[in-house]
Design a protein around this motif. Structure first.
Motif, PDB file in Angstrom:
ATOM      1  N   ALA A  89      -6.137  -5.190-115.427  1.00  0.00           N
ATOM      2  CA  ALA A  89      -6.127  -3.746-115.177  1.00  0.00           C
ATOM      3  C   ALA A  89      -5.568  -3.424-113.792  1.00  0.00           C
ATOM      4  O   ALA A  89      -4.824  -2.452-113.630  1.00  0.00           O
ATOM      5  CB  ALA A  89      -7.541  -3.185-115.330  1.00  0.00           C
ATOM      6  N   LEU A  90      -5.901  -4.229-112.797  1.00  0.00           N
ATOM      7  CA  LEU A  90      -5.383  -3.983-111.448  1.00  0.00           C
ATOM      8  C   LEU A  90      -3.876  -4.221-111.370  1.00  0.00           C
ATOM      9  O   LEU A  90      -3.153  -3.462-110.711  1.00  0.00           O
ATOM     10  CB  LEU A  90      -6.121  -4.853-110.426  1.00  0.00           C
ATOM     11  N   LEU A  91      -3.382  -5.253-112.045  1.00  0.00           N
ATOM     12  CA  LEU A  91      -1.931  -5.489-112.072  1.00  0.00           C
ATOM     13  C   LEU A  91      -1.217  -4.384-112.853  1.00  0.00           C
ATOM     14  O   LEU A  91      -0.131  -3.942-112.466  1.00  0.00           O
ATOM     15  CB  LEU A  91      -1.612  -6.859-112.669  1.00  0.00           C
ATOM     16  N   ALA A  92      -1.820  -3.932-113.952  1.00  0.00           N
ATOM     17  CA  ALA A  92      -1.227  -2.845-114.732  1.00  0.00           C
ATOM     18  C   ALA A  92      -1.205  -1.553-113.924  1.00  0.00           C
ATOM     19  O   ALA A  92      -0.263  -0.760-114.021  1.00  0.00           O
ATOM     20  CB  ALA A  92      -1.991  -2.658-116.041  1.00  0.00           C
ATOM     21  N   GLY A  95       1.839  -0.760-112.092  1.00  0.00           N
ATOM     22  CA  GLY A  95       3.029  -0.425-112.870  1.00  0.00           C
ATOM     23  C   GLY A  95       3.536  -1.572-113.735  1.00  0.00           C
ATOM     24  O   GLY A  95       4.549  -1.438-114.412  1.00  0.00           O
ATOM     25  N   ASN A  96       2.841  -2.707-113.726  1.00  0.00           N
ATOM     26  CA  ASN A  96       3.252  -3.848-114.535  1.00  0.00           C
ATOM     27  C   ASN A  96       2.759  -3.684-115.974  1.00  0.00           C
ATOM     28  O   ASN A  96       1.786  -2.983-116.221  1.00  0.00           O
ATOM     29  CB  ASN A  96       2.682  -5.142-113.932  1.00  0.00           C
ATOM     30  N   SER A  97       3.419  -4.353-116.908  1.00  0.00           N
ATOM     31  CA  SER A  97       3.043  -4.281-118.321  1.00  0.00           C
ATOM     32  C   SER A  97       2.253  -5.520-118.711  1.00  0.00           C
ATOM     33  O   SER A  97       2.746  -6.640-118.597  1.00  0.00           O
ATOM     34  CB  SER A  97       4.303  -4.204-119.199  1.00  0.00           C
ATOM     35  N   TRP A  98       1.040  -5.300-119.214  1.00  0.00           N
ATOM     36  CA  TRP A  98       0.146  -6.387-119.612  1.00  0.00           C
ATOM     37  C   TRP A  98       0.379  -6.680-121.086  1.00  0.00           C
ATOM     38  O   TRP A  98       0.088  -5.858-121.949  1.00  0.00           O
ATOM     39  CB  TRP A  98      -1.279  -5.971-119.356  1.00  0.00           C
ATOM     40  N   LEU A  99       0.917  -7.864-121.381  1.00  0.00           N
ATOM     41  CA  LEU A  99       1.179  -8.267-122.756  1.00  0.00           C
ATOM     42  C   LEU A  99       0.097  -9.226-123.234  1.00  0.00           C
ATOM     43  O   LEU A  99      -0.471  -9.977-122.442  1.00  0.00           O
ATOM     44  CB  LEU A  99       2.552  -8.930-122.865  1.00  0.00           C
ATOM     45  N   ASN A 100      -0.153  -9.238-124.525  1.00  0.00           N
ATOM     46  CA  ASN A 100      -1.184 -10.086-125.099  1.00  0.00           C
ATOM     47  C   ASN A 100      -0.627 -11.476-125.376  1.00  0.00           C
ATOM     48  O   ASN A 100       0.200 -11.652-126.267  1.00  0.00           O
ATOM     49  CB  ASN A 100      -1.714  -9.434-126.374  1.00  0.00           C
TER      50      ASN A 100
END
Length: 194
Positions: A89-92, A95-100
């Motif tokens: 959540a902090l990286l997202a 502005g980064n995209s968190w992929l599964n």
């Protein structure tokens, strides 16, 4: 491997009760992050020390990332899952995209986490129970196989709740991401300001 992302749960190969528990844990992520924003309060706040080494620009351009477990045992560890959800959540938020990773998505950034809690000697003599514990969160980011960020946050206090400390450790580590190189000590347990 099951990692909660954006309140969605990959439930492949998981039983009914486990699926229900993971869903409940996923629903707790948002309140957990909200609680992390508020800090522990003045009476329970512990200082956090952070050490970072990276070769990222001050404001790295947004990219996609996945969070990978280092071992199979880590995927079932509630401390790892909590840390993964908070760090993701902090990286997202940057502005980064968190992929599964469970769905086979590839991303330039591969993020790995390590958590630990170790008793520190207390008092005199061998029979005395340790009075304090050292809690750690280590985050490593690799960009196409090359390590571009490694940070470690450490908190020493009497509280033995490692899961409950993950918010403070992650917030300190990701304050002004990627943050200054080297060691910062006695960072107050405060919310991240944007």
């Amino acid at each position: 491997m099951t990692i909660l992302t954006h309140a969605r749960v990959s439930t492949a190969r998981v039983g009914g009760w486990t699926r229900l528990l993971l869903l409940a844990a996923g629903l707790l992520v948002v309140p957990l992050l909200s609680a992390c924003e508020g800090g522990m309060g003045s009476s329970g706040a512990s200082a956090v020390s952070v050490e970072r080494v990276h070769n990222l620009p001050t404001n790295p351009p947004p990219t996609a990332f996945v969070i990978n477990a280092l071992t199979r045992g880590q995927t079932a560890d509630p401390v790892f899952q909590t840390a993964a959800n908070i760090v993701g959540a902090l990286l997202a938020r940057e502005g980064n995209s968190w992929l599964n990773a469970d769905k086979g998505y590839a991303a330039p950034w591969k993020v790995t986490l390590e958590t630990s809690m170790v008793p520190r000697p207390g008092g005199q003599g061998m029979a005395v129970e340790p009075s304090e514990v050292e809690k750690r969160l280590t985050v490593t980011i690799r960009d196409n196989g090359r390590t571009v960020y490694q940070g470690r946050a450490v908190m020493v206090d009497r509280n033995r709740d490692l899961i409950g400390s993950m918010g403070a450790l992650a917030r300190a580590l990701f304050r002004a991401f990627p943050g200054p190189q080297g060691m910062e000590t006695n960072l107050p347990n405060q919310p991240i300001r944007r």
